[in-house]
Design a protein around this motif. Structure first.
Motif, short mmCIF file in Angstrom:
data_model
loop_
_atom_site.label_atom_id
_atom_site.label_comp_id
_atom_site.label_asym_id
_atom_site.label_seq_id
_atom_site.Cartn_x
_atom_site.Cartn_y
_atom_site.Cartn_z
N UNK A 21 0.84 -1.29 0.00
CA UNK A 21 0.06 -0.14 -0.01
C UNK A 21 0.76 1.25 -0.07
N UNK A 22 0.73 2.13 -0.87
CA UNK A 22 1.39 3.61 -1.00
C UNK A 22 0.34 4.66 -0.66
N UNK A 23 0.84 5.48 0.32
CA UNK A 23 -0.09 6.60 0.39
C UNK A 23 0.21 7.63 -0.85
N UNK A 24 -0.90 8.13 -1.13
CA UNK A 24 -0.67 9.12 -2.27
C UNK A 24 -0.39 10.33 -1.50
N UNK A 25 0.51 11.09 -2.06
CA UNK A 25 1.09 12.36 -1.70
C UNK A 25 1.11 13.60 -2.75
N UNK A 26 0.43 14.51 -2.63
CA UNK A 26 0.71 15.82 -3.84
C UNK A 26 1.61 16.67 -3.21
N UNK A 27 2.72 16.95 -3.65
CA UNK A 27 3.74 18.09 -3.29
C UNK A 27 3.97 19.12 -4.43
N UNK A 28 3.85 20.23 -3.81
CA UNK A 28 3.89 21.22 -5.21
C UNK A 28 5.16 22.20 -4.81
N UNK A 29 5.58 22.40 -5.75
CA UNK A 29 6.96 23.41 -5.79
C UNK A 29 6.54 24.98 -6.01
N UNK A 30 7.39 25.79 -5.92
CA UNK A 30 7.13 27.13 -6.30
C UNK A 30 7.78 27.66 -7.25
N UNK A 31 8.17 26.84 -8.35
CA UNK A 31 8.72 27.29 -9.54
C UNK A 31 8.86 25.99 -10.51
N UNK A 32 9.12 26.36 -11.73
CA UNK A 32 9.22 25.18 -12.92
C UNK A 32 10.52 24.17 -12.21
N UNK A 33 10.60 22.95 -12.68
CA UNK A 33 11.58 21.94 -12.20
C UNK A 33 12.82 22.74 -12.65
N UNK A 34 14.00 22.54 -11.48
CA UNK A 34 15.19 23.00 -11.63
C UNK A 34 16.14 22.27 -10.67
N UNK A 35 17.59 22.41 -10.99
CA UNK A 35 18.29 22.02 -9.96
C UNK A 35 18.03 22.05 -8.58
N UNK A 36 17.41 23.19 -8.14
CA UNK A 36 17.17 23.57 -6.99
C UNK A 36 15.98 22.70 -6.08
N UNK A 37 15.54 21.98 -7.15
CA UNK A 37 14.51 21.24 -6.42
C UNK A 37 14.83 19.59 -6.43
N UNK A 38 16.09 19.59 -6.93
CA UNK A 38 16.56 18.21 -7.08
C UNK A 38 16.49 17.09 -6.21
N UNK A 39 16.52 17.28 -5.08
CA UNK A 39 16.38 16.17 -4.08
C UNK A 39 15.11 15.53 -4.24
N UNK A 40 13.88 16.29 -4.28
CA UNK A 40 12.69 15.84 -4.46
C UNK A 40 12.54 14.96 -5.71
N UNK A 41 12.98 15.56 -6.81
CA UNK A 41 12.87 14.77 -8.02
C UNK A 41 13.54 13.29 -7.80
N UNK A 42 14.75 13.49 -7.45
CA UNK A 42 15.41 12.30 -7.11
C UNK A 42 14.94 11.36 -6.18
N UNK A 43 14.29 11.49 -5.33
CA UNK A 43 13.57 10.83 -4.43
C UNK A 43 12.31 10.08 -5.28
N UNK A 44 11.80 10.79 -5.97
CA UNK A 44 10.69 10.21 -6.98
C UNK A 44 11.22 9.24 -7.82
N UNK A 45 12.23 9.85 -8.53
CA UNK A 45 12.86 9.05 -9.56
C UNK A 45 13.64 7.71 -9.41
N UNK A 46 14.41 7.79 -8.02
CA UNK A 46 14.99 6.54 -7.94
C UNK A 46 14.30 5.52 -6.74
N UNK A 47 12.96 5.89 -6.68
CA UNK A 47 12.22 5.20 -5.92
C UNK A 47 12.61 5.04 -4.11
#
Length: 329
Positions: A21-47
């Protein structure tokens, strides 16, 4: 008593894992995707988020998008806020949100100057390109603590050309991006002054959520904070390719060169991992740090001294050393 065939037992175990079971979570950033958001995208992309039982959707911001208003009304579960000032504003406006982690120990805000400007104080004699938001926030601190003069300011329109054309000027930016653009467009290496190194000690790239979620689903909040911290360790110190691929998919204007530059500058300046986070882990926050910044902003007239700034944040989910073992020795 009949025995279950081994292959059926393996199949049952495999099916159980698949049905995690995975809990659905919606996380919003304050700008277009960029390196300054990298840790969040990494956690999503690498599982990493999935490993923590989370099915995360990242909702990017942008020039005409205000994702922050989606948090108190329940359209998103977490929001990436710019810096501590937004948390103070939530308290002042009686908005039931709270900061639960600070992904950046240092605000990446800088002034960029032409070669030959050796000292921070020399910026006071320059024409300064500053945005409306900058005037209302860090520039008030510069006036109070360093004697900067607002008459020297011209509007910053997120375009480097006016700065490039005037050698007696400086412009605002983020240490992770604008100096790169200036170097490419202007053909010179600019002087960079990180405001955090001169006393503007805001936390930045904070994770905010609703008080209701903190009270009713603390385990969910903890898992999101922990997984995000691990995503940042992987992104800054490990193999960032998965995170960068996802960033480029959401924002095709991002280039490998800029993403590499952003990561390098986050490391060089200790944006993500320095000071308190070295022992306490990425995302660290302390009461003393919050109080220090609040007092400066009150002195500068940016926030009112009668708000209970301690309601802006909670230390419940940070300072547990999560992921510190992932930092290179």
């Amino acid at each position: 008593m009949s025995r279950i065939p081994a292959f059926l037992l393996v199949f049952a175990l495999f099916s159980g894992a698949e049905a995690q079971h995975l809990d659905k979570v919606r996380f919003a950033t304050n700008w277009l995707a960029e390196g300054e958001h990298g840790g969040f995208y990494q956690a999503l992309a690498d599982g990493t988020y999935k490993k923590y039982g989370l099915d995360v959707t990242i909702v990017p911001g942008g020039p005409n998008v205000n994702n922050r208003i989606l948090l108190p009304v329940g359209k998103i579960d977490f929001f990436m806020s710019a810096n501590s000032l937004q948390s103070f504003d939530a308290v002042a406006q009686k908005i039931p949100t709270v900061a639960v982690a600070a992904s950046f120990q240092k605000d990446p805000q800088v002034f960029i100057a032409h070669p030959g400007v050796a000292k921070f104080e020399e910026l006071k004699t320059k024409t300064l390109f500053v945005s409306k938001e900058g005037i209302a926030s860090y520039f008030q601190w510069l006036k109070a603590d360093y004697g900067f003069d607002e008459s020297k300011v011209k509007p910053y329109t997120f375009n480097a050309q006016p700065f490039l054309a005037d050698k007696n000027s400086a412009m605002q930016g983020y240490v992770t991006s604008e100096p790169f653009a200036v170097e490419k467009q202007g053909g010179f290496k600019p002087q960079v002054f990180l405001l955090a190194e001169y006393g503007f000690n805001a936390y930045s790239t904070l994770i905010e959520t609703r008080r209701e979620l903190v009270e009713k689903k603390p385990d969910l909040v903890q898992r999101f904070v922990d997984a995000s911290a691990i995503g940042w360790y992987h992104y800054v110190y490990g193999d960032s390719r998965a995170g960068n691929a996802l960033i480029k998919k959401q924002n095709p204007e991002m280039t490998d060169a800029l993403l590499s530059y952003s990561i390098a500058k986050m490391k060089d300046y200790g944006i993500v991992d320095s000071g308190e986070s070295v022992k306490l882990g990425i995302g660290a926050m302390t009461d003393a740090h919050w109080k220090s910044f609040f007092d400066k902003m009150v002195r500068a007239g940016v926030v009112k001294g009668n708000i209970d700034y301690r309601r802006a944040y909670t230390l419940q989910f940070v300072n547990k050393g999560v992921g510190v073992d992932l930092r290179p020795k």
